[in-house]
Design an enzyme around this catalytic site. Structure first.
Site, PDB file in Angstrom:
ATOM      1  N   ASP A 159       0.769  -1.247   0.000  1.00 26.17           N
ATOM      2  CA  ASP A 159       0.000   0.000   0.000  1.00 26.17           C
ATOM      3  C   ASP A 159       0.803   1.301   0.000  1.00 26.17           C
ATOM      4  OD1 ASP A 159      -1.547  -2.164   0.548  1.00 26.17           O
ATOM      5  OD2 ASP A 159      -2.587  -1.304   2.274  1.00 26.17           O
ATOM      6  N   GLU A 394       2.600  -8.974  11.604  1.00 26.18           N
ATOM      7  CA  GLU A 394       2.346  -8.592  10.215  1.00 26.18           C
ATOM      8  C   GLU A 394       3.668  -8.310   9.492  1.00 26.18           C
ATOM      9  OE1 GLU A 394      -0.118  -5.125   9.989  1.00 26.18           O
ATOM     10  OE2 GLU A 394      -0.624  -5.407   7.877  1.00 26.18           O
TER      11      GLU A 394
HETATM   12  C1  GLC Z   1      -2.767  -4.517   3.818  1.00 24.20           C
HETATM   13  C2  GLC Z   1      -1.588  -5.026   3.024  1.00 24.20           C
HETATM   14  C3  GLC Z   1      -2.068  -5.957   1.955  1.00 24.20           C
HETATM   15  C4  GLC Z   1      -2.848  -7.068   2.601  1.00 24.20           C
HETATM   16  C5  GLC Z   1      -3.954  -6.524   3.496  1.00 24.20           C
HETATM   17  C6  GLC Z   1      -4.603  -7.589   4.341  1.00 24.20           C
HETATM   18  O1  GLC Z   1      -3.627  -3.773   3.020  1.00 24.20           O
HETATM   19  O2  GLC Z   1      -0.863  -3.975   2.464  1.00 24.20           O
HETATM   20  O3  GLC Z   1      -1.015  -6.450   1.200  1.00 24.20           O
HETATM   21  O4  GLC Z   1      -3.398  -7.876   1.637  1.00 24.20           O
HETATM   22  O5  GLC Z   1      -3.442  -5.576   4.373  1.00 24.20           O
HETATM   23  O6  GLC Z   1      -3.660  -8.295   5.049  1.00 24.20           O
END
Ligand code: GLC
Length: 696
Positions: A159, A394
């Site tokens: 993102d 994460e």
């Molecule tokens: C965030 C991350 C993305 C992932 C999502 C759910 O948006 O950047 O890559 O898929 O979270 O984990």
């Protein structure tokens, strides 16, 4: 499969499990995300194959009529305030977002099939994945260059990567927000210093509004979105997904479709090399399709052409330089999401520096395809250690390895399957006493014990003498003595129970002597000589059999009218690398030969087995360390390897073109193992097997 290594990740996944799918994290991401579910399916394919298919099928339930699979499907069970933007904010008319994410569904489906062999699953998901690919191709590659564009940073999966700073600045310059940015829910549980900034969110939200104005129409979104970028990671995963879909189509007998996907793969691979590669920097950069220029920021995405096998060997060599450079991408916890040398690098902020486990997984898979096992292994080790120590976060601080972002994050369980788990437990058994029917049922055991070329062969004195003399003498003396005692005391008919009992007594005896000498590589020879004596003394009808992999075992004839196998050194054999490597190759040769003979061979499953063997062989060669191969061992290895090489050549001539890049890399890897054996075979001083070179 050893439960200690599977229990922890499975427990973690179960905690995030809902009735239909696994969420990335209950705390922070309580809905279903596209590439997250694909990664979950890959982990499950390894650890709990029976539930892996569900993860993909539930994802495809959210598919739109036009074929797109949205990046995010909302769960009706979650109150709308818990996650923003929510379904109402998106306003797509469905319980989902309207954009996509890195399209690795076909790759995950293939992984599931490789472990389940479930053709019905493939039949169910194929038309849907095919429709998804059609949608991407039709809407995101308007000029048919082979590269597809993305319209929102969220589509990249990364993102707030600094790659998007330029497009964000351009966008915000001319942006007058007509509505306010919805309140952020993402900084409630995670400190804002680890999340995107408000500025980022203005961009994300502004783009959502812009896309809403296009009524979520696929073509118009690509034509009119303020952002349209050919991202490296996205295109690499797209190329790989087409290759995998090509194999799936073939499996289902759709040969025409299969060659279409293969063509797409080739086209995208070529475009990645021609358009995204920067020869000056030796790196792959995203390409801004609106401005017609590369976005020169070094991120971990730049390595993804390895995963797609889109990089040439010399490009790969340059990438490996970057990966090994401590000023750029080599950090204690793994490969950071952004080069340490970039000004925008921030060790704790989301996609601007931290180490992510999915990226490490993709990298390890890619490196292996270029024969870089050492780097792949060290990377795997680094991230495994970090995750074992910190738990499933994460992302992680690249220097300290500290867990950051959301806790209990599902795809971080990829760390547990980043390299395949240990070899099957049968071969780790201490003493093997089994009726030959059992060996017939188990592929590995059959290869070891019932190979047609196994022959009755007396053990040469030279072999036993490679064991220290005093041990040999003591063992043989004691064996005679004990056998007489046992015979006198127990008497009775030779029975399977007695056989087992005698075998473990003998094993204990040899083991007690073994402690006297650490270097004891050929214990199997001595054990066989002793075993034959001992069992004969007890009234069994025994012969020593030798297979082609330097391994001896005993065959006891006629108890119960059956044939029994007694292996006194199974565990030693399994872990003694010089002996295990030939066995691994031989087993694979037999499998490949069998598969080739089938009417519809399964290339996908074969590929999985080739990969598993590569890992296992590499693991053995690593352990070989200071051990040396003697002349017999080297020759054995060479014979087996030559036979295997011939069989791989045949496979390549027959196989699907879409599986050939992998097969070619496998072939190169094989030659790299064979070369040092042949050049040194006649050199009495050249005793050590040289490791395969870093680059095949
Ligand atoms: C965030 C991350 C993305 C992932 C999502 C759910 O948006 O950047 O890559 O898929 O979270 O984990």
């Amino acid at each position: 499969m050893p439960s200690s290594r599977t229990e922890r990740p499975l427990r973690e996944l179960s905690a995030n499990e809902t009735p239909r799918y696994i969420v990335p994290s209950h705390v922070q991401y309580p809905h279903q995300w596209l590439w997250d579910s694909c990664f979950h399916a890959i982990v499950l394919a390894h650890l709990r194959p029976a539930s892996a298919a569900r993860e993909i099928e539930s994802l495809l339930e959210g598919q739109w009529d036009d074929g797109r699979v949205p990046h995010l499907c909302f769960s009706p069970a979650i109150p709308p305030g818990k996650y923003r933007p929510n379904a109402e904010d998106w306003n797509t008319g469905r319980a989902s977002s309207g954009i996509i994410q890195p399209p690795i569904i076909a790759t995950a489906a293939k992984a599931v099939f490789q472990r389940t062999g479930d053709d019905d699953f493939l039949r169910r998901v194929y038309p849907k994945i095919a429709a998804f690919h059609r949608w991407i191709k039709d809407t995101r590659d308007p000029h048919e260059t082979g590269l597809v564009g993305i319209v929102h940073p969220w589509e990249s999966g990364m993102d707030n990567s600094p790659v998007w700073d330029g497009p964000r600045a351009d966008f915000l310059r001319g942006y007058a927000s007509r509505s306010s940015v919805p309140p952020r829910a993402d900084t409630r549980a995670v400190p804002s210093s680890q999340r995107p900034t408000d500025e980022d969110y203005r961009f994300y939200w502004g783009l959502v509004e812009a896309l809403q104005r296009e009524d979520w129409d696929g073509r118009r979104m690509a034509e009119r979105s303020p952002m349209f970028v050919a991202d490296v990671l996205f295109n690499s995963l797209w190329a790989k997904a087409n290759e995998d879909l090509s194999q799936i189509a073939w499996r289902l007998g759709r040969k025409g479709d299969s060659s279409d996907y293969r063509f797409s793969t080739t086209k995208t691979r070529r475009a990645i090399r021609e358009i995204l590669w920067s020869p000056g920097d030796g790196f792959f950069y995203p390409f801004d399709l609106r401005k017609g220029e590369p976005i020169r920021v070094k991120t971990a995405g730049g390595f993804m052409p390895l995963f797609a096998q889109a990089a040439t060997t010399s490009m790969a060599a340059e990438l490996i330089e970057h990966l090994s450079d401590r000023r750029e991408f080599y950090s204690a916890a793994g490969v950071p999401s952004v080069s340490l040398a970039e000004e925008s690098f921030e060790p704790e902020r989301y996609w601007r520096g931290p180490v992510w486990v999915n990226i490490q997984w993709l990298l390890v898979q890619g490196l292996v395809r270029y024969g870089c096992f050492e780097l792949a292994h060290s990377l795997g080790e680094r991230i495994r250690r970090v995750v074992a120590d910190q738990g499933y976060w994460e992302y992680y601080d690249p220097f300290s390895g500290k867990g950051l972002g959301a806790p209990h994050f599902s795809w971080s369980t990829l760390a547990d399957v980043i390299e395949p788990l240990d070899p099957p437990p049968e071969l780790r058994a201490n003493v093997q006493v089994l009726p030959s029917e059992t060996a017939e049922r188990d592929e590995e055991l059959a290869t070891l014990y019932l190979h047609p070329e196994a022959i009755e062969r007396p053990i040469e004195p030279e072999q036993v003498l490679s064991t220290p003399r005093y041990i040999t003498r003591r063992v043989l003396d004691q064996v005679h003595h004990e056998a007489r005692q046992a015979g006198l005391e127990r008497g009775g008919e030779p029975s399977p129970e007695r056989l087992r009992h005698a075998a473990s007594a003998l094993k204990g005896l040899i083991q007690s002597q073994r402690g006297l000498s650490k270097e004891y590589p050929r214990i199997s020879d001595l054990a066989c000589v002793a075993g034959e004596l001992y069992l004969k003394d007890l009234g069994f009808d025994v012969r020593t059999v030798s297979n082609k992999y330097l391994h001896h075992y005993l065959v006891v004839e006629g108890i119960d009218g059956r044939r029994w196998i007694v292996d006194l050194t199974g565990s030693q054999f399994a872990s003694y690398p010089a002996a295990r490597v030939p066995l691994l190759f031989e087993r694979l040769t037999l499998r490949v030969e069998r598969e080739i003979g089938l009417e519809s061979p399964s290339w996908m499953r074969l590929e999985d087995q080739l990969l598993l063997t590569q890992y296992a062989v590499e693991g053995c060669l690593r352990r070989l360390g200071a051990d040396r191969l003697d002349r017999v061992e080297r020759q054995t290895l060479l014979i087996v390897l030559r036979r295997h090489e011939g069989c791989i050549d045949r496979l390549i001539r027959l196989a699907l073109p879409s599986s050939s890049p992998y097969l070619k890399s496998y072939q190169q890897w094989l030659s790299a193992i064979i070369a040092p054996l042949t050049t040194r075979a006649n050199d009495p001083m050249g005793r050590r097997v040289k490791r395969a070179p870093r680059m095949a």
